[in-house]
Design a protein around this motif. Structure first.
Motif, PDB file in Angstrom:
ATOM      1  N   GLY A 116       0.729  -1.131   0.045  1.00  0.00           N
ATOM      2  CA  GLY A 116       0.086  -0.077  -0.001  1.00  0.00           C
ATOM      3  C   GLY A 116       0.718   1.260   0.020  1.00  0.00           C
ATOM      4  N   ALA A 117       0.187   2.390  -0.093  1.00  0.00           N
ATOM      5  CA  ALA A 117       0.866   3.878  -0.103  1.00  0.00           C
ATOM      6  C   ALA A 117       1.654   3.980   1.043  1.00  0.00           C
ATOM      7  CB  ALA A 117      -0.348   4.829  -0.257  1.00  0.00           C
ATOM      8  N   GLN A 118       2.842   4.711   0.778  1.00  0.00           N
ATOM      9  CA  GLN A 118       3.845   4.926   1.491  1.00  0.00           C
ATOM     10  C   GLN A 118       4.376   3.836   2.596  1.00  0.00           C
ATOM     11  OE1 GLN A 118       4.809   8.081   1.974  1.00  0.00           O
ATOM     12  NE2 GLN A 118       3.323   8.810   0.240  1.00  0.00           N
ATOM     13  N   ALA A 119       4.154   2.510   2.232  1.00  0.00           N
ATOM     14  CA  ALA A 119       4.673   1.504   2.850  1.00  0.00           C
ATOM     15  C   ALA A 119       6.405   1.888   2.648  1.00  0.00           C
ATOM     16  CB  ALA A 119       4.035   0.384   2.518  1.00  0.00           C
ATOM     17  N   ALA A 120       7.139   1.278   3.523  1.00  0.00           N
ATOM     18  CA  ALA A 120       8.395   0.947   3.335  1.00  0.00           C
ATOM     19  C   ALA A 120       8.945  -0.367   3.748  1.00  0.00           C
ATOM     20  CB  ALA A 120       9.076   2.163   4.543  1.00  0.00           C
ATOM     21  N   ILE A 121       9.572  -0.940   2.925  1.00  0.00           N
ATOM     22  CA  ILE A 121      10.176  -2.379   3.018  1.00  0.00           C
ATOM     23  C   ILE A 121      11.571  -2.421   2.876  1.00  0.00           C
ATOM     24  CG2 ILE A 121       9.631  -4.636   2.048  1.00  0.00           C
ATOM     25  CD1 ILE A 121       7.278  -3.357   2.932  1.00  0.00           C
ATOM     26  N   GLY A 122      12.399  -3.031   3.672  1.00  0.00           N
ATOM     27  CA  GLY A 122      13.843  -2.773   3.603  1.00  0.00           C
ATOM     28  C   GLY A 122      14.401  -3.806   3.058  1.00  0.00           C
ATOM     29  N   ARG A 123      15.981  -4.048   3.220  1.00  0.00           N
ATOM     30  CA  ARG A 123      16.781  -4.958   2.364  1.00  0.00           C
ATOM     31  C   ARG A 123      16.311  -6.294   2.559  1.00  0.00           C
ATOM     32  NH1 ARG A 123      21.521  -5.057   3.697  1.00  0.00           N
ATOM     33  NH2 ARG A 123      21.332  -3.769   5.511  1.00  0.00           N
ATOM     34  N   ASP A 124      16.512  -7.105   1.637  1.00  0.00           N
ATOM     35  CA  ASP A 124      16.463  -8.812   1.760  1.00  0.00           C
ATOM     36  C   ASP A 124      15.106  -9.027   2.464  1.00  0.00           C
ATOM     37  OD1 ASP A 124      19.107  -8.991   0.230  1.00  0.00           O
ATOM     38  OD2 ASP A 124      20.038  -8.476   2.261  1.00  0.00           O
ATOM     39  N   VAL A 125      14.092  -8.478   2.194  1.00  0.00           N
ATOM     40  CA  VAL A 125      12.905  -8.782   2.749  1.00  0.00           C
ATOM     41  C   VAL A 125      12.082 -10.017   1.819  1.00  0.00           C
ATOM     42  CG1 VAL A 125      10.347  -8.176   3.069  1.00  0.00           C
ATOM     43  CG2 VAL A 125      12.286  -6.711   4.101  1.00  0.00           C
ATOM     44  N   VAL A 126      11.570 -10.947   2.337  1.00  0.00           N
ATOM     45  CA  VAL A 126      10.778 -11.824   1.590  1.00  0.00           C
ATOM     46  C   VAL A 126       9.555 -11.625   1.909  1.00  0.00           C
ATOM     47  CG1 VAL A 126      10.575 -14.182   0.964  1.00  0.00           C
ATOM     48  CG2 VAL A 126      12.752 -13.453   1.505  1.00  0.00           C
ATOM     49  N   LEU A 127       8.633 -11.527   0.754  1.00  0.00           N
ATOM     50  CA  LEU A 127       7.123 -11.313   0.925  1.00  0.00           C
ATOM     51  C   LEU A 127       6.532 -12.600   0.064  1.00  0.00           C
ATOM     52  CD1 LEU A 127       6.728  -7.455   0.259  1.00  0.00           C
ATOM     53  CD2 LEU A 127       6.871  -9.077   2.485  1.00  0.00           C
ATOM     54  N   GLU A 128       6.039 -13.641   0.473  1.00  0.00           N
ATOM     55  CA  GLU A 128       5.590 -14.714  -0.062  1.00  0.00           C
ATOM     56  C   GLU A 128       4.216 -14.430  -0.938  1.00  0.00           C
ATOM     57  OE1 GLU A 128       5.993 -18.088   2.478  1.00  0.00           O
ATOM     58  OE2 GLU A 128       7.973 -17.926   2.407  1.00  0.00           O
ATOM     59  N   GLU A 129       3.822 -15.455  -1.585  1.00  0.00           N
ATOM     60  CA  GLU A 129       2.719 -15.224  -2.382  1.00  0.00           C
ATOM     61  C   GLU A 129       1.324 -14.724  -1.783  1.00  0.00           C
ATOM     62  OE1 GLU A 129      -0.213 -18.108  -5.336  1.00  0.00           O
ATOM     63  OE2 GLU A 129       1.716 -18.777  -4.517  1.00  0.00           O
ATOM     64  N   GLY A 130       0.660 -13.691  -2.248  1.00  0.00           N
ATOM     65  CA  GLY A 130      -0.532 -13.298  -1.808  1.00  0.00           C
ATOM     66  C   GLY A 130      -0.277 -12.465  -0.337  1.00  0.00           C
ATOM     67  N   VAL A 131       0.800 -11.919   0.012  1.00  0.00           N
ATOM     68  CA  VAL A 131       0.733 -11.138   1.122  1.00  0.00           C
ATOM     69  C   VAL A 131       0.261  -9.811   0.925  1.00  0.00           C
ATOM     70  CG1 VAL A 131       2.285  -9.692   2.576  1.00  0.00           C
ATOM     71  CG2 VAL A 131       2.951 -12.226   2.071  1.00  0.00           C
ATOM     72  N   GLN A 132      -0.419  -9.303   1.963  1.00  0.00           N
ATOM     73  CA  GLN A 132      -0.987  -7.913   1.715  1.00  0.00           C
ATOM     74  C   GLN A 132      -0.379  -6.798   2.738  1.00  0.00           C
ATOM     75  OE1 GLN A 132      -4.339  -7.565  -0.475  1.00  0.00           O
ATOM     76  NE2 GLN A 132      -2.904  -9.087  -1.247  1.00  0.00           N
ATOM     77  N   ILE A 133       0.056  -5.933   2.286  1.00  0.00           N
ATOM     78  CA  ILE A 133       0.752  -4.855   2.964  1.00  0.00           C
ATOM     79  C   ILE A 133       0.078  -3.603   2.940  1.00  0.00           C
ATOM     80  CG2 ILE A 133       2.669  -3.691   3.643  1.00  0.00           C
ATOM     81  CD1 ILE A 133       3.237  -6.666   3.852  1.00  0.00           C
ATOM     82  N   GLY A 134      -0.588  -3.024   4.168  1.00  0.00           N
ATOM     83  CA  GLY A 134      -1.429  -1.926   4.109  1.00  0.00           C
ATOM     84  C   GLY A 134      -0.584  -0.833   4.121  1.00  0.00           C
ATOM     85  N   VAL A 145       7.775 -12.636   5.557  1.00  0.00           N
ATOM     86  CA  VAL A 145       6.504 -12.860   5.740  1.00  0.00           C
ATOM     87  C   VAL A 145       5.564 -13.849   4.892  1.00  0.00           C
ATOM     88  CG1 VAL A 145       4.281 -11.346   5.580  1.00  0.00           C
ATOM     89  CG2 VAL A 145       6.368 -10.237   6.132  1.00  0.00           C
ATOM     90  N   GLY A 146       5.147 -14.846   5.491  1.00  0.00           N
ATOM     91  CA  GLY A 146       4.631 -16.029   4.800  1.00  0.00           C
ATOM     92  C   GLY A 146       3.471 -15.867   3.917  1.00  0.00           C
ATOM     93  N   ALA A 147       3.105 -16.976   2.901  1.00  0.00           N
ATOM     94  CA  ALA A 147       1.841 -16.669   2.099  1.00  0.00           C
ATOM     95  C   ALA A 147       0.656 -16.188   2.771  1.00  0.00           C
ATOM     96  CB  ALA A 147       1.955 -17.958   1.403  1.00  0.00           C
ATOM     97  N   GLY A 148      -0.115 -15.238   1.780  1.00  0.00           N
ATOM     98  CA  GLY A 148      -1.396 -14.814   2.605  1.00  0.00           C
ATOM     99  C   GLY A 148      -1.522 -14.274   3.725  1.00  0.00           C
ATOM    100  N   THR A 149      -0.244 -13.814   4.324  1.00  0.00           N
ATOM    101  CA  THR A 149      -0.256 -12.823   5.556  1.00  0.00           C
ATOM    102  C   THR A 149      -0.947 -11.401   5.272  1.00  0.00           C
ATOM    103  OG1 THR A 149       1.098 -14.227   6.976  1.00  0.00           O
ATOM    104  CG2 THR A 149       0.865 -11.944   7.403  1.00  0.00           C
ATOM    105  N   ILE A 150      -1.792 -10.970   6.085  1.00  0.00           N
ATOM    106  CA  ILE A 150      -2.265  -9.614   5.958  1.00  0.00           C
ATOM    107  C   ILE A 150      -1.698  -8.689   7.157  1.00  0.00           C
ATOM    108  CG2 ILE A 150      -4.424  -8.218   5.886  1.00  0.00           C
ATOM    109  CD1 ILE A 150      -5.993 -10.746   5.170  1.00  0.00           C
ATOM    110  N   ILE A 151      -1.183  -7.697   6.682  1.00  0.00           N
ATOM    111  CA  ILE A 151      -0.672  -6.787   7.608  1.00  0.00           C
ATOM    112  C   ILE A 151      -1.326  -5.287   7.356  1.00  0.00           C
ATOM    113  CG2 ILE A 151       1.497  -5.427   8.269  1.00  0.00           C
ATOM    114  CD1 ILE A 151       3.191  -7.949   7.487  1.00  0.00           C
ATOM    115  N   HIS A 152      -1.935  -4.968   8.384  1.00  0.00           N
ATOM    116  CA  HIS A 152      -3.050  -3.802   8.279  1.00  0.00           C
ATOM    117  C   HIS A 152      -2.204  -2.586   8.252  1.00  0.00           C
ATOM    118  CE1 HIS A 152      -6.749  -5.569   7.992  1.00  0.00           C
ATOM    119  NE2 HIS A 152      -6.530  -6.571   8.664  1.00  0.00           N
ATOM    120  N   PRO A 153      -2.673  -1.304   7.993  1.00  0.00           N
ATOM    121  CA  PRO A 153      -1.900  -0.059   7.908  1.00  0.00           C
ATOM    122  C   PRO A 153      -1.193   0.116   9.343  1.00  0.00           C
ATOM    123  CG  PRO A 153      -4.117   0.203   6.842  1.00  0.00           C
ATOM    124  CD  PRO A 153      -4.050  -1.189   7.407  1.00  0.00           C
TER     125      PRO A 153
END
Length: 338
Positions: A116-134, A145-153
């Motif tokens: 999502g807007a204004q999110a900040a993701i650092g180095r060597d992060v792994v976001l698996e399939e279907g992850v939702q980042i607010g 972050v494992g598959a299908g995990t939802i992280i709200h704003p």
């Protein structure tokens, strides 16, 4: 929209009524209309069924004859309702990275990931399939972050932490903050660097404004299926076993180990370096100051009462030690007289 026949088949429930009738959302028993699904868990409220206009009601077998319309029959209506609600209200699926998000080029982004807007993701992060980042989420370096995990704003996940698949993390939560570790030098405190991580299993739900501290040396561990309510604090090196549920405003001090399938009610305080066995259930506002090595229900504290009565009882409480000494003296005299 879901056909009742489809819901019954998917949830392995018996249906009495029209399999082609459709429902689109859930509602309470007293407000549900023709397109809504509800449930009755307490047979003592059976009389309300005759007035319900719900499209379908999930009930126990003994209550089915009281439903004037469509009935889905389940041994545990609340559990069946929860599963039906998940089918009728799935999380909104998004994908793509918002133009304002800051995503390091080293990030591994799986299929169907949304950032999502204004999110900040650092180095060597792994976001698996279907992850939702607010919006506004901060994920520091080397997080997985494992598959299908939802992280709200506005969630913060600090460096090195691991979240499993199918988790939900609500707004304001901080995962991986420093534990409260200090060594005393006379009157001053020296900070002890907290070099462990946080490891969270699969299917963990974390409420709003939860704080989970990283381990001082080893890791803080939250096992599969754990549920944490809002404003819970998990201190450094705590270990929580599978499928334990912890209600709001609970504080767990450092290095305590909580077993599997426990329930801890609201505002409980748990001291550090304790062991709590599997299948322990602690009632609200209890103070846990020693290990609980056997399954069961535990309580502490006193219930509320009128202030005048409470003040008298508190005064008597402070007299207990003197009363106990006098009683022992009387017992010794009685034994001597015998």
């Amino acid at each position: 929209m879901k056909r009742l026949g489809e819901l019954a088949s998917t949830l392995d429930l018996d249906l009495r009524g029209d399999p082609d009738h459709q429902v689109e959302r859930i509602a309470s028993l007293d407000t549900a209309g023709a397109l809504e699904l509800t449930f009755l868990a307490d047979s003592r409220r059976r009389g309300q069924l005759t007035e319900s206009r719900a499209g379908a009601v999930i009930v126990r077998p003994d209550d089915a004859d009281s439903v004037p319309g469509n009935a889905l029959i389940a041994p545990d209506p609340h559990l069946a309702f929860a599963r039906a609600a998940q089918l009728l209200h799935p999380p909104e699926a998004r994908s793509g990275i918002h133009a304002s998000a800051a995503v390091d080029e080293s990030v591994q982004v799986g299929h169907g990931v949304a950032i999502g807007a204004q999110a900040a993701i650092g180095r060597d992060v792994v976001l698996e399939e279907g992850v939702q980042i607010g919006a506004g989420v901060v994920i520091e370096d080397h997080v997985t972050v494992g598959a299908g995990t939802i992280i709200h704003p506005r969630v913060t996940v600090l460096a090195g932490c691991v979240l499993g698949a199918g988790c939900v993390v609500h707004s304001g939560t901080v995962i991986g903050s420093d534990g409260f570790g200090y060594a005393r030098d006379g009157q001053r405190w020296e900070r002890v660097p907290q070099v462990g991580n946080v490891r969270i299993g699969d299917g963990v739900d974390i409420g709003a404004n939860v704080s989970i501290d990283r381990g001082a040396i080893g890791d803080t561990v939250i096992e599969n299926g754990v549920k944490l309510d809002n404003q819970v604090h998990i201190a450094h090196n705590v270990h929580i076993g599978e499928n334990t549920a912890i209600a709001g405003c609970v504080g767990v001090s450092g290095s305590t180990r909580i077993g599997r399938c426990c329930t801890i009610a609201g505002a409980v305080g748990i001291a550090g370096h304790l062991v709590i066995a599997d299948n322990v259930h602690i009632t609200g506002m209890a103070q846990v100051t020693k290990s609980l090595t056997e399954p069961g229900i535990y309580s502490s504290g006193t219930g509320i009462e009128a202030n005048r009565s409470w003040r008298r009882n508190v005064a008597r409480f402070h007299q207990l030690d003197d009363i106990a000494r006098r009683l022992r003296t009387i017992e010794r005299r009685l034994k001597t007289d015998d």
